[in-house]
Design a protein around this motif. Structure first.
Motif, PDB file in Angstrom:
ATOM      1  N   CYS A 118       0.878  -1.169   0.000  1.00 17.50           N
ATOM      2  CA  CYS A 118       0.000   0.000   0.000  1.00 17.50           C
ATOM      3  C   CYS A 118       0.909   1.211   0.000  1.00 17.50           C
ATOM      4  CB  CYS A 118      -0.849  -0.016   1.275  1.00 17.50           C
ATOM      5  SG  CYS A 118      -1.684   1.542   1.630  1.00 17.50           S
ATOM      6  N   PHE A 120       0.719   3.904   1.499  1.00 15.36           N
ATOM      7  CA  PHE A 120       0.862   4.529   2.819  1.00 15.36           C
ATOM      8  C   PHE A 120       1.708   3.665   3.755  1.00 15.36           C
ATOM      9  CE2 PHE A 120      -3.110   6.276   1.173  1.00 15.36           C
ATOM     10  CZ  PHE A 120      -2.831   7.622   1.290  1.00 15.36           C
ATOM     11  N   CYS A 134      -0.222   3.881  10.284  1.00 16.36           N
ATOM     12  CA  CYS A 134      -1.501   3.237   9.952  1.00 16.36           C
ATOM     13  C   CYS A 134      -1.612   1.883  10.636  1.00 16.36           C
ATOM     14  CB  CYS A 134      -1.659   3.115   8.440  1.00 16.36           C
ATOM     15  SG  CYS A 134      -0.766   1.729   7.747  1.00 16.36           S
ATOM     16  N   TYR A 152      -6.487  -2.696   3.823  1.00 13.65           N
ATOM     17  CA  TYR A 152      -6.799  -3.061   2.433  1.00 13.65           C
ATOM     18  C   TYR A 152      -5.543  -3.190   1.581  1.00 13.65           C
ATOM     19  CZ  TYR A 152     -11.619  -2.192   3.612  1.00 13.65           C
ATOM     20  OH  TYR A 152     -12.858  -2.273   4.200  1.00 13.65           O
ATOM     21  N   ALA A 153      -4.387  -3.370   2.227  1.00  9.59           N
ATOM     22  CA  ALA A 153      -3.143  -3.486   1.453  1.00  9.59           C
ATOM     23  C   ALA A 153      -3.273  -4.640   0.447  1.00  9.59           C
ATOM     24  CB  ALA A 153      -1.970  -3.711   2.383  1.00  9.59           C
TER      25      ALA A 153
END
Ligand SMILES: Cc1cc2nc3c(=O)[nH]c(=O)nc-3n(C[C@H](O)[C@H](O)[C@H](O)COP(=O)(O)OP(=O)(O)OC[C@H]3O[C@@H](n4cnc5c(N)ncnc54)[C@H](O)[C@@H]3O)c2cc1C
Ligand code: SF4
Length: 327
Positions: A118, A120, A134, A152-153
């Protein structure tokens, strides 16, 4: 970026590795080629003070038509012409992983268990600190879908879809012995997205097993990525099937790179068996697969674009497999 100190353990057998992992419970990771784990450690992503290197365990090595050792290097599969001919779909996928240099160290097991990605998360400690951490590392909220429950990676391994369509099983070893499960059962579809597999703590992936029916299928893998020479998949579509003339005997489609786990679409492809595959039917299936996936905005390409390419790649991959010759 630097690598923090860790203690390296070098077991000589599967049983010794599993025992060590059990003793170091929660404080260790297994180390295969290290091409995913060590860059993540440099970014201070979920560091552990102990690493259990799998390098010295002979049982994890080697490949045949029926078995791929977890520590087999991707380059070893790529360099075997007989294997390449028997499993064109696996070979397509292996050839798309990263670069030749990474494939010289990266392993089958590491690829199946590669960390989800992801934008982030795959950032330096300072980058993440400046935004606020996160859920997946050091924090308590998700920047993609703001809430506190789920990550949701994206699952970004290339090999898994190509093995899923061949009905591969995996063999794992843990403190309470060995077990075999379908590859699809390795991934935690219903979980929180952080714990990405259903492996119990300390369980070790020993090998991938391919059934006799996997050989000689018409198969292929299509990958979408930003830089074709290098990048992780933004989408991966694997297809394998058998045809009798124009009639479909069996067809499997699996998709990776768009959700938290790779998955097959048997409910869409099973009804195709026993009849010729018209362009209309193929178009319907491709569009249903597209509608079935739910990418989020956590990689470079926009989710809607990735979904649309799903439809295109499913069509292309099935057509190419149908027209290709069986091994
Ligand atoms: C520049 C770059 C580009 C990349 N591009 C791609 C790409 O395009 N496609 C792709 O699929 N990957 C890509 N990767 C990721 C990675 O290189 C590959 O997935 C590789 O196959 C990982 O294998 P490894 O042996 O290095 O795994 P490692 O880094 O050693 O391990 C990965 C994870 O699996 C666990 N693990 C490894 N083996 C076992 C085992 N036997 N049992 C239990 N746990 C285990 C480790 O603890 C770790 O969590 C890329 C990496 C880099 C650095
Ligand atoms: S999806 Fe959310 S929780 Fe998961 S890595 Fe990205 S920002 Fe973090």
């Amino acid at each position: 970026m630097h690598l923090d100190p860790f203690e390296l353990h070098r077991p000589r057998s599967v049983e010794e590795a599993v025992r060590l992992a059990s003793e170091l419970s929660g404080q260790c990771d297994y180390l295969a080629g290290g091409t995913d784990l060590l860059p993540n450690y440099k970014m201070h992503l979920n560091l552990r003070p102990h690493l259990i290197a799998l390098e010295d365990i002979p049982e994890l090595r080697g490949h045949s038509f029926e078995r791929l050792g977890a520590m087999e290097r991707l380059a070893d599969l790529e360099g075997d012409p007989a294997f390449r001919a028997a499993y064109p779909g696996i070979q397509d996928a292996v050839g798309e992983v990263a670069t030749p240099l990474v494939r010289a160290s990266g392993t089958v097991g590491g690829n199946l268990l590669v960390e989800t990605r992801c934008f982030f998360f795959n950032q330096s400690f300072f980058w993440r600190a400046s935004l606020g951490f996160c859920l997946k590392a050091d924090g308590d909220r998700c920047h993609v879908v703001p809430q506190k429950e789920r990550c949701y990676a994206t699952f970004s391994g290339d090999l898994a879809p190509s093995l899923l369509v061949l009905d591969a099983d995996v063999e794992v070893a843990g403190p309470s012995g060995r077990r075999r499960l379908p590859l699809s059962g390795l991934y935690d579809a219903a979980g929180d997205g952080i714990r990405r597999t259903r492996l119990a703590p300390g369980e070790l992936l020993v090998a991938v097993h391919l059934p006799p029916s996997a050989r000689g299928q018409r198969a292929g893998y299509k990958k979408l990525r930003v830089r074709p020479s290098f990048d992780f998949p933004e989408l991966g579509v694997a297809v394998a099937g058998r045809w009798d003339g124009t009639r479909v005997e069996s067809l499997r489609i699996a998709v990776g790179g768009v959700e938290t786990y790779p998955r097959r679409f048997d409910a869409l492809t099973d009804p195709l068996a026993g009849a010729p595959l018209s362009e209309e039917a193929l178009g319907r299936v491709a569009s249903e697969v597209m509608r079935g996936v739910r990418p989020v905005h956590n990689t470079f390409l926009l989710p809607d674009y990735r979904r649309r390419v799903v439809e295109v790649y499913v069509r292309r991959a099935v057509r190419e497999a149908r027209e290709g010759s069986a091994a």
